[in-house]
Design a protein around this motif. Structure first.
Motif, PDB file in Angstrom:
ATOM      1  N   ILE A  71       0.362  -1.284  -0.398  1.00 45.52           N
ATOM      2  CA  ILE A  71       0.211  -0.695   0.010  1.00 45.52           C
ATOM      3  C   ILE A  71       1.105   1.237   0.187  1.00 45.52           C
ATOM      4  O   ILE A  71       2.031   1.106   0.894  1.00 45.52           O
ATOM      5  CB  ILE A  71      -0.787   0.167   1.558  1.00 45.52           C
ATOM      6  N   ASP A  72       0.581   2.433  -0.701  1.00 50.81           N
ATOM      7  CA  ASP A  72       1.339   3.226  -0.790  1.00 50.81           C
ATOM      8  C   ASP A  72       0.118   4.224   0.213  1.00 50.81           C
ATOM      9  O   ASP A  72      -0.699   4.864  -0.481  1.00 50.81           O
ATOM     10  CB  ASP A  72       0.924   3.768  -2.339  1.00 50.81           C
ATOM     11  N   PHE A  73       1.098   4.704   0.938  1.00 56.66           N
ATOM     12  CA  PHE A  73      -0.626   5.321   2.409  1.00 56.66           C
ATOM     13  C   PHE A  73      -0.751   6.631   2.033  1.00 56.66           C
ATOM     14  O   PHE A  73      -1.432   7.148   2.739  1.00 56.66           O
ATOM     15  CB  PHE A  73       0.098   5.315   3.670  1.00 56.66           C
ATOM     16  N   ASP A  74       0.393   7.353   1.322  1.00 56.15           N
ATOM     17  CA  ASP A  74       0.498   9.099   1.379  1.00 56.15           C
ATOM     18  C   ASP A  74      -0.976   9.029   0.444  1.00 56.15           C
ATOM     19  O   ASP A  74      -1.820   9.864  -0.148  1.00 56.15           O
ATOM     20  CB  ASP A  74       1.417   9.488   0.520  1.00 56.15           C
ATOM     21  N   ASN A  75      -0.785   8.031  -1.017  1.00 57.68           N
ATOM     22  CA  ASN A  75      -1.859   8.576  -2.327  1.00 57.68           C
ATOM     23  C   ASN A  75      -3.014   7.485  -2.452  1.00 57.68           C
ATOM     24  O   ASN A  75      -3.684   7.441  -2.874  1.00 57.68           O
ATOM     25  CB  ASN A  75      -1.314   7.876  -3.790  1.00 57.68           C
ATOM     26  N   CYS A  76      -3.176   6.507  -1.323  1.00 58.11           N
ATOM     27  CA  CYS A  76      -4.097   5.772  -1.162  1.00 58.11           C
ATOM     28  C   CYS A  76      -5.329   6.256  -0.093  1.00 58.11           C
ATOM     29  O   CYS A  76      -5.182   7.673   0.772  1.00 58.11           O
ATOM     30  CB  CYS A  76      -3.573   4.455  -0.551  1.00 58.11           C
ATOM     31  N   ASP A  77      -6.494   6.120  -1.108  1.00 57.90           N
ATOM     32  CA  ASP A  77      -8.140   6.692  -0.368  1.00 57.90           C
ATOM     33  C   ASP A  77      -8.898   6.213   0.807  1.00 57.90           C
ATOM     34  O   ASP A  77      -9.755   6.731   0.747  1.00 57.90           O
ATOM     35  CB  ASP A  77      -8.864   7.889  -1.322  1.00 57.90           C
ATOM     36  N   LYS A  78      -7.999   5.003   1.405  1.00 56.93           N
ATOM     37  CA  LYS A  78      -8.744   4.212   1.704  1.00 56.93           C
ATOM     38  C   LYS A  78      -8.748   3.597   3.096  1.00 56.93           C
ATOM     39  O   LYS A  78      -7.381   4.317   3.045  1.00 56.93           O
ATOM     40  CB  LYS A  78      -9.427   3.052   1.134  1.00 56.93           C
ATOM     41  N   ASP A  79      -9.556   3.719   3.802  1.00 55.78           N
ATOM     42  CA  ASP A  79      -8.897   3.392   5.128  1.00 55.78           C
ATOM     43  C   ASP A  79      -9.159   1.684   5.114  1.00 55.78           C
ATOM     44  O   ASP A  79     -10.327   1.341   4.931  1.00 55.78           O
ATOM     45  CB  ASP A  79      -9.502   3.526   6.812  1.00 55.78           C
ATOM     46  N   LEU A  80      -8.757   0.425   5.723  1.00 58.57           N
ATOM     47  CA  LEU A  80      -8.787  -0.733   5.033  1.00 58.57           C
ATOM     48  C   LEU A  80      -8.165  -1.025   6.618  1.00 58.57           C
ATOM     49  O   LEU A  80      -8.018  -1.222   7.945  1.00 58.57           O
ATOM     50  CB  LEU A  80      -7.789  -1.453   4.607  1.00 58.57           C
ATOM     51  N   ILE A  81      -9.831  -2.277   7.290  1.00 58.65           N
ATOM     52  CA  ILE A  81      -9.440  -3.201   7.629  1.00 58.65           C
ATOM     53  C   ILE A  81      -9.125  -5.232   7.652  1.00 58.65           C
ATOM     54  O   ILE A  81     -10.065  -5.322   6.497  1.00 58.65           O
ATOM     55  CB  ILE A  81     -11.253  -3.148   9.089  1.00 58.65           C
TER      56      ILE A  81
END
Length: 109
Positions: A71-81
């Motif tokens: 995951i690219d945390f800066d560009n991803c637009d989701k919170d994930l569980i």
């Protein structure tokens, strides 16, 4: 994985799971929602049925490493569980990582 990239509060887990946006496989269930912070965050849940505390912590460390590399945390637009299922124990690290990658592609795209 940095602590800023983690979901730790039970209320946040419940809010994301309540939205019921999910994908599942034999090893994982992935819930997702729009991010609420500046960067994407990931929460990991491992049931007590998968082993004792030592085994569950090992699984969490492995899943954290998978997420950090996928995951690219800066560009991803989701919170994930990420909820780990019993099928996780039957596969090796690379197969589990491929399985998680497929779910992430479905959720993020």
């Amino acid at each position: 994985m940095k602590k800023a990239y983690r979901i730790r509060k039970n209320e946040e887990f419940a809010q994301i799971i309540a939205k019921k946006h999910s994908f599942a496989s034999a090893c994982f269930v992935l819930y997702f929602d729009q991010k609420k912070e500046d960067n994407a965050r990931v929460g990991i849940s491992v049931s007590k049925k998968l082993g004792d505390a030592v085994e569950r912590n090992k699984i969490k460390r492995q899943v954290r490493e998978m997420c950090y590399s996928l995951i690219d945390f800066d560009n991803c637009d989701k919170d994930l569980i990420v909820i780990v299922r019993k099928g996780y124990l039957n596969n090796d690290f690379s197969n589990n990582k491929n399985d998680l990658e497929i779910l992430l592609k479905k959720a993020i795209i």
